[in-house]
Scaffold this motif. Structure first.
Motif, PDB file in Angstrom:
ATOM      1  N   LEU A  92       0.829  -1.210   0.000  1.00  0.00           N
ATOM      2  CA  LEU A  92       0.000   0.000   0.000  1.00  0.00           C
ATOM      3  C   LEU A  92       0.862   1.258   0.000  1.00  0.00           C
ATOM      4  O   LEU A  92       0.564   2.231  -0.695  1.00  0.00           O
ATOM      5  CB  LEU A  92      -0.918   0.012   1.227  1.00  0.00           C
ATOM      6  N   SER A  93       1.947   1.235   0.748  1.00  0.00           N
ATOM      7  CA  SER A  93       2.803   2.412   0.879  1.00  0.00           C
ATOM      8  C   SER A  93       3.588   2.688  -0.399  1.00  0.00           C
ATOM      9  O   SER A  93       3.777   3.851  -0.782  1.00  0.00           O
ATOM     10  CB  SER A  93       3.767   2.233   2.061  1.00  0.00           C
ATOM     11  N   LEU A  94       4.059   1.641  -1.056  1.00  0.00           N
ATOM     12  CA  LEU A  94       4.781   1.841  -2.315  1.00  0.00           C
ATOM     13  C   LEU A  94       3.856   2.461  -3.366  1.00  0.00           C
ATOM     14  O   LEU A  94       4.254   3.370  -4.107  1.00  0.00           O
ATOM     15  CB  LEU A  94       5.341   0.516  -2.824  1.00  0.00           C
ATOM     16  N   VAL A 125       4.776   6.746   4.190  1.00  0.00           N
ATOM     17  CA  VAL A 125       5.371   7.648   3.195  1.00  0.00           C
ATOM     18  C   VAL A 125       5.905   8.904   3.868  1.00  0.00           C
ATOM     19  O   VAL A 125       7.027   9.352   3.589  1.00  0.00           O
ATOM     20  CB  VAL A 125       4.348   8.012   2.105  1.00  0.00           C
ATOM     21  N   VAL A 126       5.124   9.478   4.780  1.00  0.00           N
ATOM     22  CA  VAL A 126       5.537  10.704   5.469  1.00  0.00           C
ATOM     23  C   VAL A 126       6.747  10.439   6.356  1.00  0.00           C
ATOM     24  O   VAL A 126       7.716  11.209   6.370  1.00  0.00           O
ATOM     25  CB  VAL A 126       4.375  11.268   6.297  1.00  0.00           C
ATOM     26  N   VAL A 181      13.289   3.868  -0.873  1.00  0.00           N
ATOM     27  CA  VAL A 181      14.079   3.457   0.298  1.00  0.00           C
ATOM     28  C   VAL A 181      13.506   4.081   1.565  1.00  0.00           C
ATOM     29  O   VAL A 181      13.395   3.424   2.607  1.00  0.00           O
ATOM     30  CB  VAL A 181      15.557   3.854   0.119  1.00  0.00           C
ATOM     31  N   GLY A 182      13.135   5.353   1.488  1.00  0.00           N
ATOM     32  CA  GLY A 182      12.551   6.012   2.650  1.00  0.00           C
ATOM     33  C   GLY A 182      11.242   5.375   3.066  1.00  0.00           C
ATOM     34  O   GLY A 182      10.980   5.196   4.262  1.00  0.00           O
ATOM     35  N   VAL A 183      10.413   5.004   2.091  1.00  0.00           N
ATOM     36  CA  VAL A 183       9.142   4.352   2.397  1.00  0.00           C
ATOM     37  C   VAL A 183       9.376   3.002   3.061  1.00  0.00           C
ATOM     38  O   VAL A 183       8.666   2.630   4.007  1.00  0.00           O
ATOM     39  CB  VAL A 183       8.296   4.190   1.121  1.00  0.00           C
ATOM     40  N   LEU A 184      10.363   2.261   2.594  1.00  0.00           N
ATOM     41  CA  LEU A 184      10.677   0.982   3.230  1.00  0.00           C
ATOM     42  C   LEU A 184      11.054   1.193   4.693  1.00  0.00           C
ATOM     43  O   LEU A 184      10.678   0.407   5.565  1.00  0.00           O
ATOM     44  CB  LEU A 184      11.820   0.291   2.485  1.00  0.00           C
TER      45      LEU A 184
END
Length: 320
Positions: free
Chosen positions: A63-65, A260-261, A275-278
């Motif tokens: 969902l985040s990706l 994401v934030v 990478v940040g989302v992971l």
């Protein structure tokens, strides 16, 4: 197309430099949390618990990706939780009439179609994505209950045996699928024309339009990808649990936005990395796991998540 390269080439390194301190602080915070959990609970670093974390983060991971791809364009998708629920029900319920692989294909096609609708309405009529996806969120949730107001169970045992309950060595298959998707999104965002265009759209949509770029095409693609990823998350979740419920997915869009934030994404667009989302997904998964290990009430878990998001936003307030 050179204009896209110009728009995206300059802001992104600057953003990365300006976010580096906040990113390091969050990495340090997660490492401290892991160390604390390992010391306070003997169960945290056990293979069983680590496998549970890897399986559970897959849902929010997909969902985040997808949410990242939309947020980078300056948009948002509130319908992902509803897409997830309907995809899970289709993938299980349709097994009564067709092979489970065909049922999965229908579920994924539905997710892509919803994403296309969101993107087309947003791009074609210049509507606010918040309003468009809020409408599809509610409509899809109603459609989900129309299709099935009670839980559905997969008829074909292979549906769970090959995906949700399968392992390659000690690694769950659903996590392997996610591990393959994450670098694909990274490559798309950083090394394709459409991915760079999505970033440029979030920086200055009008400049991209004046450069002669088909804004609508790249915008629609981002929403299609987001809907598809939400459907994949729904199929994998139903396969892992062995049940699909019409009520599942409520509030999941908030966890995706939070990841994401936390990972450095900007809700105004033009920021955020795979990478940040992971890192954001892992952070939320570890927090959930640690709180569950210590039997913390779910209400306090929601409170802590909200505080984490607030701290993440405040840490980047000068950069947004």
């Amino acid at each position: 197309m050179t204009e896209i390269a110009t728009v995206s080439a300059h802001p992104q390194p600057a953003l990365l430099q300006r976010f580096s301190r906040a990113d390091l602080l969050f990495v340090a915070a997660i490492l401290l949390l892991i160390v604390f959990a390992a010391v306070a609970s003997e169960a945290f670093l056990t293979q069983r618990n680590l496998v549970n974390i890897s399986r559970q983060l897959v849902t929010n991971g997909f969902l985040s990706l997808g949410m990242l791809m939309v947020i980078r364009t300056g948009g948002i998708d509130l319908s992902v939780g509803s897409v997830l629920a309907l995809a899970g029900l289709l993938a299980t319920g349709l097994q009564e009439h067709m092979h489970f692989s065909a049922a999965i294909a229908v579920a994924l096609a539905m997710g892509a179609a919803v994403g296309f609708l969101n993107g087309w309405l947003t791009a074609r009529f210049n509507l606010q994505p918040f309003i468009v996806t809020l409408a599809t969120m509610g409509s899809l949730r109603g459609l989900t209950y129309v299709y099935a107001d009670t839980p559905r169970y997969p008829v074909d045992e292979m549906f769970r045996a090959l995906i949700g309950g399968a392992f390659v060595g000690p690694i769950p298959v659903n996590f392997i699928i996610f591990a393959l998707a994450a670098p694909s999104v990274w490559f798309y965002l950083n090394h394709t024309v459409s991915g760079r265009a999505a970033f440029a759209l979030g920086v200055n949509k009008e400049a991209v339009r004046l450069a002669g770029v088909d804004v609508n095409k790249h915008l629609i693609f981002a929403y299609v990808a987001c809907g598809l990823f939400a459907a994949i998350a729904g199929v994998l979740l139903a396969s892992r649990l062995g049940i699909a419920q019409p009520s599942v997915g409520i509030g999941y869009e908030l966890d995706a936005i939070a990841a994401v934030v936390i990972g450095g994404g900007l809700l105004g667009g033009g920021g955020g990395t795979a990478v940040g989302v992971l890192g954001g997904v892992l952070a939320l998964a570890v927090v959930d796991n640690v709180l569950n290990l210590f039997n913390v009430d779910s209400y306090y878990q929601q409170l802590l998540k909200g505080l984490i998001i607030l701290v993440a936003v405040l840490a980047r307030r000068k950069k947004a």
